[in-house]
Design a protein around this motif. Structure first.
Motif, PDB file in Angstrom:
ATOM      1  N   LEU A  17      50.019  56.609  46.661  1.00 18.57           N
ATOM      2  CA  LEU A  17      51.019  56.311  47.678  1.00 18.57           C
ATOM      3  C   LEU A  17      50.684  54.940  48.242  1.00 18.57           C
ATOM      4  N   LEU A  18      51.638  54.021  48.130  1.00 17.22           N
ATOM      5  CA  LEU A  18      51.430  52.677  48.634  1.00 17.22           C
ATOM      6  C   LEU A  18      52.336  52.439  49.833  1.00 17.22           C
ATOM      7  N   VAL A  19      51.750  51.923  50.915  1.00 19.52           N
ATOM      8  CA  VAL A  19      52.544  51.583  52.095  1.00 19.52           C
ATOM      9  C   VAL A  19      52.285  50.114  52.427  1.00 19.52           C
ATOM     10  N   LEU A  20      53.352  49.335  52.426  1.00 18.40           N
ATOM     11  CA  LEU A  20      53.243  47.917  52.746  1.00 18.40           C
ATOM     12  C   LEU A  20      53.929  47.682  54.082  1.00 18.40           C
ATOM     13  N   LYS A  21      53.190  47.079  55.024  1.00 22.03           N
ATOM     14  CA  LYS A  21      53.768  46.803  56.344  1.00 22.03           C
ATOM     15  C   LYS A  21      53.738  45.308  56.584  1.00 22.03           C
ATOM     16  N   GLU A  22      54.838  44.789  57.093  1.00 20.06           N
ATOM     17  CA  GLU A  22      54.866  43.382  57.448  1.00 20.06           C
ATOM     18  C   GLU A  22      55.209  43.280  58.917  1.00 20.06           C
ATOM     19  N   LEU A  23      54.355  42.572  59.657  1.00 19.31           N
ATOM     20  CA  LEU A  23      54.582  42.386  61.089  1.00 19.31           C
ATOM     21  C   LEU A  23      54.961  40.926  61.318  1.00 19.31           C
ATOM     22  N   TYR A  24      56.182  40.720  61.792  1.00 20.91           N
ATOM     23  CA  TYR A  24      56.713  39.372  61.978  1.00 20.91           C
ATOM     24  C   TYR A  24      56.528  38.902  63.417  1.00 20.91           C
ATOM     25  N   PRO A  25      56.489  37.570  63.628  1.00 20.15           N
ATOM     26  CA  PRO A  25      56.300  37.051  64.977  1.00 20.15           C
ATOM     27  C   PRO A  25      57.505  37.267  65.887  1.00 20.15           C
ATOM     28  N   SER A  26      58.685  37.481  65.287  1.00 13.85           N
ATOM     29  CA  SER A  26      59.876  37.672  66.116  1.00 13.85           C
ATOM     30  C   SER A  26      60.894  38.529  65.378  1.00 13.85           C
ATOM     31  N   LYS A  27      61.858  39.052  66.129  1.00 14.74           N
ATOM     32  CA  LYS A  27      62.932  39.832  65.540  1.00 14.74           C
ATOM     33  C   LYS A  27      63.740  38.966  64.578  1.00 14.74           C
ATOM     34  N   GLU A  28      63.979  37.704  64.940  1.00 17.13           N
ATOM     35  CA  GLU A  28      64.764  36.784  64.109  1.00 17.13           C
ATOM     36  C   GLU A  28      64.089  36.543  62.761  1.00 17.13           C
ATOM     37  N   ALA A  29      62.766  36.407  62.797  1.00 17.87           N
ATOM     38  CA  ALA A  29      62.025  36.158  61.558  1.00 17.87           C
ATOM     39  C   ALA A  29      62.177  37.345  60.602  1.00 17.87           C
ATOM     40  N   LEU A  30      62.130  38.555  61.168  1.00 17.08           N
ATOM     41  CA  LEU A  30      62.298  39.747  60.330  1.00 17.08           C
ATOM     42  C   LEU A  30      63.738  39.845  59.822  1.00 17.08           C
ATOM     43  N   ASP A  31      64.703  39.544  60.676  1.00 16.97           N
ATOM     44  CA  ASP A  31      66.111  39.565  60.250  1.00 16.97           C
ATOM     45  C   ASP A  31      66.282  38.751  58.978  1.00 16.97           C
ATOM     46  N   GLU A  32      65.680  37.567  58.986  1.00 13.57           N
ATOM     47  CA  GLU A  32      65.828  36.640  57.873  1.00 13.57           C
ATOM     48  C   GLU A  32      65.127  37.153  56.614  1.00 13.57           C
ATOM     49  N   ALA A  33      63.920  37.660  56.781  1.00 11.98           N
ATOM     50  CA  ALA A  33      63.131  38.114  55.636  1.00 11.98           C
ATOM     51  C   ALA A  33      63.708  39.387  55.018  1.00 11.98           C
ATOM     52  N   PHE A  34      64.268  40.235  55.852  1.00 12.15           N
ATOM     53  CA  PHE A  34      64.724  41.551  55.414  1.00 12.15           C
ATOM     54  C   PHE A  34      65.772  41.448  54.311  1.00 12.15           C
ATOM     55  N   VAL A  35      66.655  40.482  54.447  1.00 15.07           N
ATOM     56  CA  VAL A  35      67.745  40.295  53.487  1.00 15.07           C
ATOM     57  C   VAL A  35      67.216  40.156  52.061  1.00 15.07           C
ATOM     58  N   GLY A  36      66.231  39.297  51.861  1.00 16.07           N
ATOM     59  CA  GLY A  36      65.689  39.094  50.526  1.00 16.07           C
ATOM     60  C   GLY A  36      64.858  40.263  50.031  1.00 16.07           C
ATOM     61  N   MET A  37      64.120  40.876  50.952  1.00 18.21           N
ATOM     62  CA  MET A  37      63.174  41.910  50.536  1.00 18.21           C
ATOM     63  C   MET A  37      63.838  43.190  50.086  1.00 18.21           C
ATOM     64  N   GLU A  38      64.990  43.483  50.667  1.00 16.53           N
ATOM     65  CA  GLU A  38      65.670  44.729  50.316  1.00 16.53           C
ATOM     66  C   GLU A  38      66.009  44.768  48.833  1.00 16.53           C
ATOM     67  N   ASP A  39      66.260  43.594  48.252  1.00 13.44           N
ATOM     68  CA  ASP A  39      66.563  43.535  46.827  1.00 13.44           C
ATOM     69  C   ASP A  39      65.313  43.309  45.982  1.00 13.44           C
ATOM     70  N   ALA A  40      64.457  42.396  46.437  1.00 17.01           N
ATOM     71  CA  ALA A  40      63.307  41.993  45.625  1.00 17.01           C
ATOM     72  C   ALA A  40      62.246  43.083  45.501  1.00 17.01           C
ATOM     73  N   MET A  41      61.907  43.718  46.616  1.00 19.59           N
ATOM     74  CA  MET A  41      60.806  44.690  46.603  1.00 19.59           C
ATOM     75  C   MET A  41      61.000  45.834  45.607  1.00 19.59           C
ATOM     76  N   PRO A  42      62.164  46.516  45.631  1.00 19.93           N
ATOM     77  CA  PRO A  42      62.325  47.603  44.654  1.00 19.93           C
ATOM     78  C   PRO A  42      62.157  47.117  43.223  1.00 19.93           C
ATOM     79  N   GLU A  43      62.640  45.898  42.935  1.00 20.41           N
ATOM     80  CA  GLU A  43      62.523  45.390  41.571  1.00 20.41           C
ATOM     81  C   GLU A  43      61.060  45.074  41.239  1.00 20.41           C
ATOM     82  N   GLN A  44      60.355  44.464  42.190  1.00 16.53           N
ATOM     83  CA  GLN A  44      58.940  44.155  41.961  1.00 16.53           C
ATOM     84  C   GLN A  44      58.159  45.446  41.719  1.00 16.53           C
ATOM     85  N   PHE A  45      58.434  46.457  42.529  1.00 18.40           N
ATOM     86  CA  PHE A  45      57.696  47.711  42.415  1.00 18.40           C
ATOM     87  C   PHE A  45      58.030  48.447  41.124  1.00 18.40           C
TER      88      PHE A  45
END
Length: 164
Positions: free
Chosen positions: A122-150
């Motif tokens: 079981l792998l759990v990856l957590k990312e803690l961003y400095p701000s809500k805006e920073a996470l908003d921006e990162a989330f868009v790319g990760m939702e597609d990329a992460m499942p494919e990488q995994f």
């Protein structure tokens, strides 16, 4: 090989304004999964999402507490994009923590590896961003990329498992 739906699922979710959590169970023992995250020759086989068409140019990883890493993507060095940072904590084979220093808005990433029955991890990856805006921006790319990488990591583990 059993029901893939029970383990081939990557869950990407926001836990708070600044925290993103990605969970997935892999068909491989903790030791192999940890190796795939910490050995450059294995890491580069799965980290770049194939659909992006952008290859991994180089991968330098000094995996120890206080060590650093640098990963570059691109078709050639002049037009490459680099990700780099430091390992804050390396506790084989159960925990990795690193910084992402390529931007001021980047997260601190924690990955934990937990042995489950029937030799899965079981792998759990957590990312803690400095701000809500920073996470908003990162989330868009990760939702597609992460499942494919995994998905690619899962395929690699099958190959590794077969060759052990």
């Amino acid at each position: 090989m059993g029901d893939r739906s029970s383990n081939g699922r990557t869950a990407v979710e926001r836990r708070s304004e600044r925290e993103l959590v990605v969970t997935r169970t892999f068909n491989g023992p903790v030791r192999l999964v940890f190796d795939a995250w910490t050995k450059p020759e294995l890491f580069k086989l799965w980290w770049a999402p194939k659909s992006s068409g952008v290859p991994l140019l180089s991968c330098e990883m000094d995996v120890r507490t206080g060590g650093s890493y640098r990963i570059a993507f691109g078709h050639d060095a002049s037009a490459s994009m680099a990700f780099f940072g430091k390992y804050l904590e390396v506790s084989p084979p159960s925990r990795l923590v690193w910084t992402n220093d390529e931007s001021d808005d980047a997260a601190v990433t924690t990955v934990t590896f937990e042995e489950e029955e029937d030799g899965r991890t079981l792998l759990v990856l957590k990312e803690l961003y400095p701000s809500k805006e920073a996470l908003d921006e990162a989330f868009v790319g990760m939702e597609d990329a992460m499942p494919e990488q995994f998905e690619q990591l899962d395929e690699l583990l099958v190959t590794l498992g077969a060759s052990v």
